[in-house]
Design a protein around this motif. Sequence first.
Motif, PDB file in Angstrom:
ATOM      1  N   TRP A  82       0.645  -1.115   0.053  1.00 19.90           N
ATOM      2  CA  TRP A  82      -0.040  -0.156   0.019  1.00 19.90           C
ATOM      3  C   TRP A  82       0.813   1.360  -0.026  1.00 19.90           C
ATOM      4  O   TRP A  82       1.972   1.323   0.446  1.00 19.90           O
ATOM      5  CB  TRP A  82      -0.824   0.015   1.326  1.00 19.90           C
ATOM      6  N   SER A  83       0.354   2.299  -0.787  1.00 13.44           N
ATOM      7  CA  SER A  83       1.088   3.565  -0.573  1.00 13.44           C
ATOM      8  C   SER A  83       0.712   4.247   0.913  1.00 13.44           C
ATOM      9  O   SER A  83      -0.080   4.095   1.306  1.00 13.44           O
ATOM     10  CB  SER A  83       0.562   4.304  -1.889  1.00 13.44           C
ATOM     11  N   ALA A  84       1.794   5.260   0.863  1.00 15.21           N
ATOM     12  CA  ALA A  84       1.366   5.956   2.298  1.00 15.21           C
ATOM     13  C   ALA A  84       0.152   6.740   2.236  1.00 15.21           C
ATOM     14  O   ALA A  84      -0.684   6.793   3.370  1.00 15.21           O
ATOM     15  CB  ALA A  84       2.433   6.743   2.521  1.00 15.21           C
ATOM     16  N   ARG A 108      -6.480   1.651   4.150  1.00 15.85           N
ATOM     17  CA  ARG A 108      -6.613   0.126   4.037  1.00 15.85           C
ATOM     18  C   ARG A 108      -6.554  -0.514   5.285  1.00 15.85           C
ATOM     19  O   ARG A 108      -7.010  -1.626   5.517  1.00 15.85           O
ATOM     20  CB  ARG A 108      -5.101   0.018   3.182  1.00 15.85           C
ATOM     21  N   VAL A 109      -5.937  -0.020   6.145  1.00 20.93           N
ATOM     22  CA  VAL A 109      -5.807  -0.639   7.765  1.00 20.93           C
ATOM     23  C   VAL A 109      -7.176  -0.541   8.663  1.00 20.93           C
ATOM     24  O   VAL A 109      -7.351  -1.589   9.161  1.00 20.93           O
ATOM     25  CB  VAL A 109      -4.467  -0.143   8.258  1.00 20.93           C
ATOM     26  N   ALA A 110      -7.761   0.532   8.299  1.00 18.32           N
ATOM     27  CA  ALA A 110      -9.088   0.638   9.026  1.00 18.32           C
ATOM     28  C   ALA A 110      -9.934  -0.361   9.235  1.00 18.32           C
ATOM     29  O   ALA A 110     -10.254  -0.735  10.337  1.00 18.32           O
ATOM     30  CB  ALA A 110      -9.451   2.002   8.819  1.00 18.32           C
ATOM     31  N   LEU A 115       2.428   8.236  10.334  1.00 17.43           N
ATOM     32  CA  LEU A 115       1.181   7.476  10.340  1.00 17.43           C
ATOM     33  C   LEU A 115       1.095   6.323  11.281  1.00 17.43           C
ATOM     34  O   LEU A 115       0.160   5.817  11.591  1.00 17.43           O
ATOM     35  CB  LEU A 115       1.406   6.711   8.605  1.00 17.43           C
ATOM     36  N   ARG A 116       2.460   5.739  11.728  1.00 25.36           N
ATOM     37  CA  ARG A 116       2.446   4.791  12.672  1.00 25.36           C
ATOM     38  C   ARG A 116       1.593   4.943  13.871  1.00 25.36           C
ATOM     39  O   ARG A 116       0.691   4.213  14.250  1.00 25.36           O
ATOM     40  CB  ARG A 116       3.751   4.207  13.034  1.00 25.36           C
ATOM     41  N   PRO A 117       1.589   6.039  14.564  1.00 24.75           N
ATOM     42  CA  PRO A 117       0.980   6.114  15.494  1.00 24.75           C
ATOM     43  C   PRO A 117      -0.765   6.273  15.326  1.00 24.75           C
ATOM     44  O   PRO A 117      -1.400   6.091  16.319  1.00 24.75           O
ATOM     45  CB  PRO A 117       1.295   7.656  16.408  1.00 24.75           C
ATOM     46  N   ARG A 118      -1.059   6.631  14.326  1.00 24.63           N
ATOM     47  CA  ARG A 118      -2.397   6.741  13.926  1.00 24.63           C
ATOM     48  C   ARG A 118      -3.031   5.407  13.441  1.00 24.63           C
ATOM     49  O   ARG A 118      -4.448   5.409  13.183  1.00 24.63           O
ATOM     50  CB  ARG A 118      -2.511   7.711  12.795  1.00 24.63           C
ATOM     51  N   LEU A 119      -2.252   4.311  13.174  1.00 27.03           N
ATOM     52  CA  LEU A 119      -2.636   3.237  12.452  1.00 27.03           C
ATOM     53  C   LEU A 119      -3.566   2.221  13.440  1.00 27.03           C
ATOM     54  O   LEU A 119      -4.446   1.681  12.940  1.00 27.03           O
ATOM     55  CB  LEU A 119      -1.564   2.407  12.076  1.00 27.03           C
ATOM     56  N   GLY A 120      -2.925   2.401  14.805  1.00 27.34           N
ATOM     57  CA  GLY A 120      -3.942   1.274  15.666  1.00 27.34           C
ATOM     58  C   GLY A 120      -3.444  -0.096  15.718  1.00 27.34           C
ATOM     59  O   GLY A 120      -4.045  -0.924  16.229  1.00 27.34           O
ATOM     60  N   VAL A 121      -2.474  -0.326  14.684  1.00 29.49           N
ATOM     61  CA  VAL A 121      -1.782  -1.684  14.766  1.00 29.49           C
ATOM     62  C   VAL A 121      -0.323  -1.524  14.869  1.00 29.49           C
ATOM     63  O   VAL A 121       0.133  -0.698  13.968  1.00 29.49           O
ATOM     64  CB  VAL A 121      -2.366  -2.300  13.397  1.00 29.49           C
ATOM     65  N   PRO A 162       3.817  -2.315   5.755  1.00 25.70           N
ATOM     66  CA  PRO A 162       2.478  -1.954   5.125  1.00 25.70           C
ATOM     67  C   PRO A 162       2.838  -0.832   4.053  1.00 25.70           C
ATOM     68  O   PRO A 162       2.229  -1.077   2.865  1.00 25.70           O
ATOM     69  CB  PRO A 162       1.845  -1.197   6.001  1.00 25.70           C
ATOM     70  N   VAL A 163       4.019  -0.446   4.033  1.00 23.28           N
ATOM     71  CA  VAL A 163       4.342   0.481   2.797  1.00 23.28           C
ATOM     72  C   VAL A 163       5.729   0.279   1.968  1.00 23.28           C
ATOM     73  O   VAL A 163       6.583  -0.622   2.686  1.00 23.28           O
ATOM     74  CB  VAL A 163       4.520   2.096   3.215  1.00 23.28           C
ATOM     75  N   PRO A 164       5.711   0.564   0.717  1.00 24.67           N
ATOM     76  CA  PRO A 164       7.103   0.334  -0.026  1.00 24.67           C
ATOM     77  C   PRO A 164       8.125   0.988   0.620  1.00 24.67           C
ATOM     78  O   PRO A 164       8.136   2.058   1.516  1.00 24.67           O
ATOM     79  CB  PRO A 164       6.849   0.945  -1.247  1.00 24.67           C
ATOM     80  N   HIS A 165       9.360   0.273   0.709  1.00 18.25           N
ATOM     81  CA  HIS A 165      10.367   0.930   1.319  1.00 18.25           C
ATOM     82  C   HIS A 165      10.832   2.477   0.969  1.00 18.25           C
ATOM     83  O   HIS A 165      11.028   3.077   1.779  1.00 18.25           O
ATOM     84  CB  HIS A 165      11.673   0.110   0.935  1.00 18.25           C
ATOM     85  N   ALA A 166      10.577   2.809  -0.280  1.00 19.02           N
ATOM     86  CA  ALA A 166      10.646   4.162  -0.832  1.00 19.02           C
ATOM     87  C   ALA A 166       9.890   5.107   0.082  1.00 19.02           C
ATOM     88  O   ALA A 166      10.324   6.373   0.174  1.00 19.02           O
ATOM     89  CB  ALA A 166      10.536   4.410  -2.151  1.00 19.02           C
ATOM     90  N   GLU A 167       8.715   4.552   0.758  1.00 10.55           N
ATOM     91  CA  GLU A 167       8.003   5.504   1.577  1.00 10.55           C
ATOM     92  C   GLU A 167       8.100   5.333   2.981  1.00 10.55           C
ATOM     93  O   GLU A 167       7.061   5.739   3.699  1.00 10.55           O
ATOM     94  CB  GLU A 167       6.557   5.416   1.016  1.00 10.55           C
ATOM     95  N   VAL A 168       9.144   4.408   3.340  1.00 10.35           N
ATOM     96  CA  VAL A 168       9.207   3.935   4.729  1.00 10.35           C
ATOM     97  C   VAL A 168       8.925   5.196   5.676  1.00 10.35           C
ATOM     98  O   VAL A 168       8.485   5.291   7.020  1.00 10.35           O
ATOM     99  CB  VAL A 168      10.463   3.155   4.974  1.00 10.35           C
ATOM    100  N   GLU A 169       9.500   6.385   5.464  1.00  6.42           N
ATOM    101  CA  GLU A 169       9.682   7.337   6.148  1.00  6.42           C
ATOM    102  C   GLU A 169       8.466   8.137   6.570  1.00  6.42           C
ATOM    103  O   GLU A 169       8.292   8.760   7.733  1.00  6.42           O
ATOM    104  CB  GLU A 169      10.699   8.600   5.748  1.00  6.42           C
ATOM    105  N   SER A 170       7.397   7.862   5.947  1.00  7.73           N
ATOM    106  CA  SER A 170       6.123   8.380   5.996  1.00  7.73           C
ATOM    107  C   SER A 170       5.410   7.648   7.439  1.00  7.73           C
ATOM    108  O   SER A 170       4.469   8.258   7.938  1.00  7.73           O
ATOM    109  CB  SER A 170       4.948   7.823   4.877  1.00  7.73           C
ATOM    110  N   LEU A 171       6.007   6.395   7.724  1.00  8.15           N
ATOM    111  CA  LEU A 171       5.503   5.712   9.016  1.00  8.15           C
ATOM    112  C   LEU A 171       5.709   6.652  10.210  1.00  8.15           C
ATOM    113  O   LEU A 171       5.176   6.457  11.367  1.00  8.15           O
ATOM    114  CB  LEU A 171       6.315   4.356   9.025  1.00  8.15           C
ATOM    115  N   ALA A 172       6.770   7.424  10.118  1.00  9.88           N
ATOM    116  CA  ALA A 172       6.894   8.159  11.418  1.00  9.88           C
ATOM    117  C   ALA A 172       5.627   9.183  11.809  1.00  9.88           C
ATOM    118  O   ALA A 172       5.541   9.147  12.896  1.00  9.88           O
ATOM    119  CB  ALA A 172       8.269   9.356  11.055  1.00  9.88           C
TER     120      ALA A 172
END
Length: 393
Positions: free
Chosen positions: A214-216, A222-224, A249-255, A237-247
Amino acid sequence: MGLVRIACYHVALPLKKPIRHASHERTTSDSLIVRATLDGGIEGYGEGVPRSYVTGETIESAIEAVCGTDPAPALGDPTDYEQAVARIDALTLPSIEADPRGMFGNAARCALELALLDAFGRKFGRSVSDAVRCLLEGRSYLRPEPGPVRYSGAITAEDPRKERISAWKMRIYGFDRVKVKVGVSGQDDPARLRRFRRILGSRMDLRLDANESWSAAELLDRVAPLRGCRPSAIEQPVPHAEVESLAELRPRLGVPVMLDESLCGAPDGRRAVSLGLADLFNVRISKCGGLGPTIRLIDLAFRSGLGVQLGCHPGESGLLSAAGRHLASNLIGLRYLEGSYERHVLAENPTTPDVTFGFGGRAGTIAGPGLGVEVDPARLERMTVSRRDISHA
Ligand SMILES: [Mg+2]
């Protein structure tokens, strides 16, 4: 009595059924098997699984990397296993050092490292488990002695009927943790997970692997709809190229988020910790460059308060299964363990005895010497696509 010869085998391990995930499908699994011969004829075997979509390596590049290095002078003629282990642990490959992610050559280094640990273990009558214990010395998460482990099951994306059978098998086989592949196009993941949760029961620890699907931008949406099935983690969950987006998104995912494709070398681990990209690391011995580098990533995770999964490459042979067992059976606090699937995944394995886990994913320790599994030369020959020999005498 030092290293005199290295042989690199490109082997195609036959799979029982094609392995599919979000980005790939295949019917054999390519491995690099390295055989190290010591002066006096003692042999050891190791394995690496080069995957271009993980560490950027191919079989060819991995063989080049092993053939392009001469570890014999640095290894010398160690007087005991501890000294051999320290010298093997210090080995590195130029391509890994030159790579900003410290990963181009990891499968090659892994195959070489395991072959040497196996060979010197046989020379000194010691188990690779002893090597693991040397490398873990002084750590609070080193078990007082090696003990039994428990693997998790996996459900890959297939047609609904096969998936249901697979889920029932997981339940009947007594697993307590199951991983589900998600993000494959055309699959209704929320419906799949509801089915699996019904079959597996409310107490099963269910986690997801999206393999960079999935894209950032779409991740939260997708996860909700999957959260209702209470996944305990989601892998890559996201491509390696977008991994920094997790900084962000991660707290908002709930997983909780586990990194896999974005966690190969030491620089990946440091970045993940400093930017807060992960709740868990998925370390795999081949992907991370062997037992030594894998242990350093585990150390970073534990020191940073992250969870750890010791994963595997589907299709690896008994050599990597044994290496994984030696590591896992000496660790306290591993969240998830994958691997030792051979009998379920491979149509033929080059090693004996069979170290596949038993009921419930349970498995005991493996004794040495070396890795504690033997390569059958005739089987290895049958699976060999090509071979290269280098003399270090
Ligand atoms: Mg994964």
